[in-house]
Design a protein around this motif. Structure first.
Motif, mmCIF file in Angstrom:
data_model
loop_
_atom_site.group_PDB
_atom_site.id
_atom_site.type_symbol
_atom_site.label_atom_id
_atom_site.label_comp_id
_atom_site.label_asym_id
_atom_site.label_seq_id
_atom_site.Cartn_x
_atom_site.Cartn_y
_atom_site.Cartn_z
ATOM 1 N N GLY A 1 55.881 -11.898 22.585
ATOM 2 C CA GLY A 1 56.972 -12.855 22.529
ATOM 3 C C GLY A 1 58.334 -12.315 22.913
ATOM 4 N N LEU A 2 58.658 -11.087 22.532
ATOM 5 C CA LEU A 2 59.947 -10.510 22.895
ATOM 6 C C LEU A 2 60.093 -10.421 24.408
ATOM 7 C CD1 LEU A 2 62.605 -9.059 22.014
ATOM 8 C CD2 LEU A 2 61.317 -6.914 22.148
ATOM 9 N N GLY A 3 59.043 -9.931 25.072
ATOM 10 C CA GLY A 3 59.077 -9.811 26.525
ATOM 11 C C GLY A 3 59.124 -11.149 27.226
ATOM 12 N N VAL A 4 58.394 -12.134 26.686
ATOM 13 C CA VAL A 4 58.406 -13.472 27.280
ATOM 14 C C VAL A 4 59.798 -14.087 27.156
ATOM 15 C CG1 VAL A 4 57.451 -15.799 27.136
ATOM 16 C CG2 VAL A 4 55.934 -13.828 26.909
ATOM 17 N N LEU A 5 60.423 -13.906 26.008
ATOM 18 C CA LEU A 5 61.782 -14.400 25.812
ATOM 19 C C LEU A 5 62.743 -13.748 26.806
ATOM 20 C CD1 LEU A 5 64.730 -13.789 24.265
ATOM 21 C CD2 LEU A 5 63.804 -16.109 24.221
ATOM 22 N N ALA A 6 62.637 -12.425 26.960
ATOM 23 C CA ALA A 6 63.520 -11.710 27.887
ATOM 24 C C ALA A 6 63.274 -12.147 29.327
ATOM 25 C CB ALA A 6 63.320 -10.203 27.742
ATOM 26 N N GLY A 7 62.005 -12.365 29.674
ATOM 27 C CA GLY A 7 61.698 -12.860 31.007
ATOM 28 C C GLY A 7 62.288 -14.241 31.243
ATOM 29 N N ASP A 8 62.249 -15.089 30.219
ATOM 30 C CA ASP A 8 62.832 -16.422 30.337
ATOM 31 C C ASP A 8 64.354 -16.350 30.499
ATOM 32 O OD1 ASP A 8 60.367 -17.574 30.178
ATOM 33 O OD2 ASP A 8 60.677 -18.599 28.275
ATOM 34 N N VAL A 9 64.988 -15.360 29.863
ATOM 35 C CA VAL A 9 66.437 -15.173 30.032
ATOM 36 C C VAL A 9 66.757 -14.838 31.488
ATOM 37 C CG1 VAL A 9 68.388 -13.660 29.466
ATOM 38 C CG2 VAL A 9 66.944 -14.570 27.645
ATOM 39 N N ILE A 10 65.966 -13.936 32.084
ATOM 40 C CA ILE A 10 66.175 -13.577 33.494
ATOM 41 C C ILE A 10 66.009 -14.805 34.377
ATOM 42 C CG2 ILE A 10 65.282 -12.212 35.429
ATOM 43 C CD1 ILE A 10 66.806 -10.547 33.355
ATOM 44 N N CYS A 11 64.925 -15.568 34.144
ATOM 45 C CA CYS A 11 64.672 -16.768 34.954
ATOM 46 C C CYS A 11 65.774 -17.806 34.761
ATOM 47 C CB CYS A 11 63.318 -17.368 34.594
ATOM 48 S SG CYS A 11 61.900 -16.365 35.078
ATOM 49 N N GLU A 12 66.186 -18.008 33.515
ATOM 50 C CA GLU A 12 67.216 -19.011 33.240
ATOM 51 C C GLU A 12 68.558 -18.613 33.829
ATOM 52 O OE1 GLU A 12 68.712 -22.321 32.624
ATOM 53 O OE2 GLU A 12 66.727 -22.098 31.697
#
Length: 576
Positions: free
Chosen positions: A41-52
């Motif tokens: 989950g931490l990595g998915v959240l960080a990946g979503d920040v990059i995408c957003e």
């Protein structure tokens, strides 16, 4: 959805970010499966920040590490046990570029660790205008042992973890110095990168001939921190002696007494231990929690710190299946959408999921049957076995000929988690002993592809944490954006929504019996109650409400805009 340009119209002070971007540090980033540098989950959240940030045109640069053997590939043995294999990175398909200088020589970051110098090269990933820098020590300037320092995510050896976190925090800040970039804000996403604060101070000393106290005060004024969990496994604790030894070369380089560094990460009532979370908390000028409930529990854990509640969100473009795009726009604009259209899309996505499961596992699930999914990390506090509290009662529900149910499980246990791995074994053994192989399926090696299929094609998203221990839990948001109904113990983000409207609530006190009562009295009847067109109208009504609520309020655009306004803007405004 708000863009950065629209935000500038409201608050032009943010223009400074165009020249001085946000530096966003995290130990893991989930962007796609060919870049296996994440565990959950931490990595998915960080990946979503990059995408957003890319989608919203927010000037942000990510910093992480490149793990060439990733977290791990999960294999389930004939003895129903999890086995871990390296998740080898294929550089050719990883969409990464190695940074080089004007002479076409690779750019190397160097930093002292213990009595030696470590070198790291820089890889770049781009999402639109947003850059992600990843450090990797696999260069010929390092010893064979040091070349492997960044090979695995979350190594079990504490000395390796400390060295990795020095490379991430200290080395990450040195990337900006090397490239001539001056961030306006440094965002530490979890405590793994907390050493960055000391290097920010170091850079200030070099430029301004300041003393360390003045430089540290400056570094703290530029730093924000987000804590993602109160669970001990997510908050690194190290032995003081180990930290002092590995920092000795660096503190000498700074002309600093190692004891001063150790004090910054000291743990109340736990002498001799160094906490990366305490280092980050003590250094950051602004700190945030990942849900409103989490901020309350965090205040109890750290009374002297106030964590601003900024509930996580997920990137809608990444997580909502494209089949929903047009219908979701109508829903968001309060336009009536026929139930039949919603149900038809859902049936197609469910069939896609079941086709994948058949090809992957050989199990042929039935599309017409109510399907629950539990998919996340296998650990005790998430209670993966809650639905097996009364096996015989569950078997009756599964094998009911008129209103049956089926269940999908997926997820990994940490390699060091004996309990987590045993839970997987226990579940698989129950499935076998009760002859439920056709109704309950475990999909091995949970990854982004599987997550996309499950969060789009299941009927119900099951979330069963021990109350007070799930800081946020974003998987349900991804499912909600695709119309899946929530079946949850309210905690983290689900503590903020009306579960009776968007799904079904499990009593945390009597969860082992209440889970069956809700299935029997509410979920199963609602799913199988159909109109003349074989559409479950009341179920679809909940699907619409879920998509509308989650899509509007639990997306990463809202989260990133809150970061800007509540974490970054106070820092930027002081500089102007």
């Amino acid at each position: 959805m708000q863009s950065f340009s629209q935000l500038l119209e409201e608050q032009p002070e943010f223009k400074v970010l165009n020249d001085h971007p946000i530096a966003y540090f995290c130990a893991e980033f989930a962007l796609y499966d060919n870049l296996p540098i994440f565990s959950g989950g931490l990595g998915v959240l960080a990946g979503d920040v990059i995408c957003e940030a890319g989608d919203s045109e927010v000037p942000l640069i990510g910093v992480g590490l490149l793990y060439k053997e990733g977290f791990f590939e999960q294999v389930i043995t004939e003895q129903a046990a999890q086995k871990e294999l390296p998740a080898y990175l294929e550089l050719a398909s990883a969409l990464l570029v190695l940074l080089v200088d004007s002479s076409n020589e690779r750019i190397l970051i160097k930093l002292p660790i213990a009595d030696r110098i470590i070198y790291a090269q820089i890889w770049e990933y781009k999402h639109k205008a947003v850059r992600l820098f990843l450090l990797d020590t696999d260069v010929e300037q390092n010893s064979e042992l040091d070349r492997r320092l960044t090979v695995n995510l979350y190594p079990t050896d504490s000395q390796w973890r400390i060295q990795q976190e020095m490379i991430l925090g200290i080395g990450g800040v040195r990337i900006f110095e090397e490239l001539g970039i001056e961030p306006s804000v440094y965002h530490l996403n979890e405590g793994h990168s907390a050493f960055a604060v000391v290097e920010i101070a170091h850079q200030y000393i070099k430029k301004n001939q300041a003393d360390f106290d003045e430089a540290l005060k400056y570094a703290c004024s530029k730093t924000v921190f987000t804590n993602h969990t109160l669970i001990p496994a997510g908050n690194d604790l190290f032995n003081n002696d180990e930290v002092a030894e590995l920092l000795s070369g660096y503190t000498k380089h700074l002309g600093l007494n190692p004891e001063e560094m150790l004090k910054m990460g000291s743990v109340p009532n736990q002498p001799g231990l160094f906490s990366m979370t305490m280092l980050a908390l003590s250094a950051a000028t602004k700190t945030s929690a990942v849900s409103m409930a989490h901020s309350v529990y965090a205040k109890n854990a750290w009374p002297e710190h106030q964590l601003i509640p900024i509930t996580n969100g997920v990137n809608k473009t990444f997580w909502q299946n494209p089949a929903w795009e047009e219908l979701d726009k109508l829903l968001q604009n309060q336009v009536s959408v026929p139930d039949e259209q919603i149900w038809q899309v859902h049936k197609l996505l469910k069939q896609d999921l079941f086709t994948y499961i058949l090809n992957k596992t050989g199990v042929s699930l039935k599309p017409e049957v109510l399907t629950l999914t539990w998919a996340r990390r296998f650990t005790e506090y998430k209670q993966p076995k809650l639905i097996f509290s009364d096996v015989q009662r569950l078997v009756k529900l599964i094998k009911n000929t008129s209103t049956p149910i089926q269940i999908i499980f997926s997820g990994k246990a940490h390699p060091n988690s004996v309990t987590g791995k045993q839970i997987i074994t226990d579940i698989l053994q129950i499935i076998k002993s009760e002859d439920l192989q056709k109704q309950i399926v475990f999909i091995p090696n949970y990854d982004l592809e599987i997550a996309h299929l499950l969060t789009a094609g299941s009927d119900v998203w099951l979330n069963t944490p021990i109350k007070g221990q799930e800081a946020c839990g974003t998987s349900g948001m991804k499912a909600g954006m695709n119309g899946l109904l929530q079946f949850a113990i309210s905690d983290g983000w689900t503590d903020e929504i009306n579960l009776d409207e968007l799904g079904f609530w499990i009593d945390p006190v009597n969860s082992s019996t209440h889970i069956y009562e809700i299935l029997e009295l509410k979920i199963i009847p609602l799913y199988y109650q159909r109109n003349s067109e074989d559409v479950p109208e009341q179920w679809v009504s909940k699907m619409k409400a879920t998509m509308l609520e989650v899509g509007s309020n639990y997306n990463s655009n809202r989260m990133l805009m809150q970061y800007l306004k509540e974490l970054y803007f106070p820092i930027i405004s002081k500089d102007n």
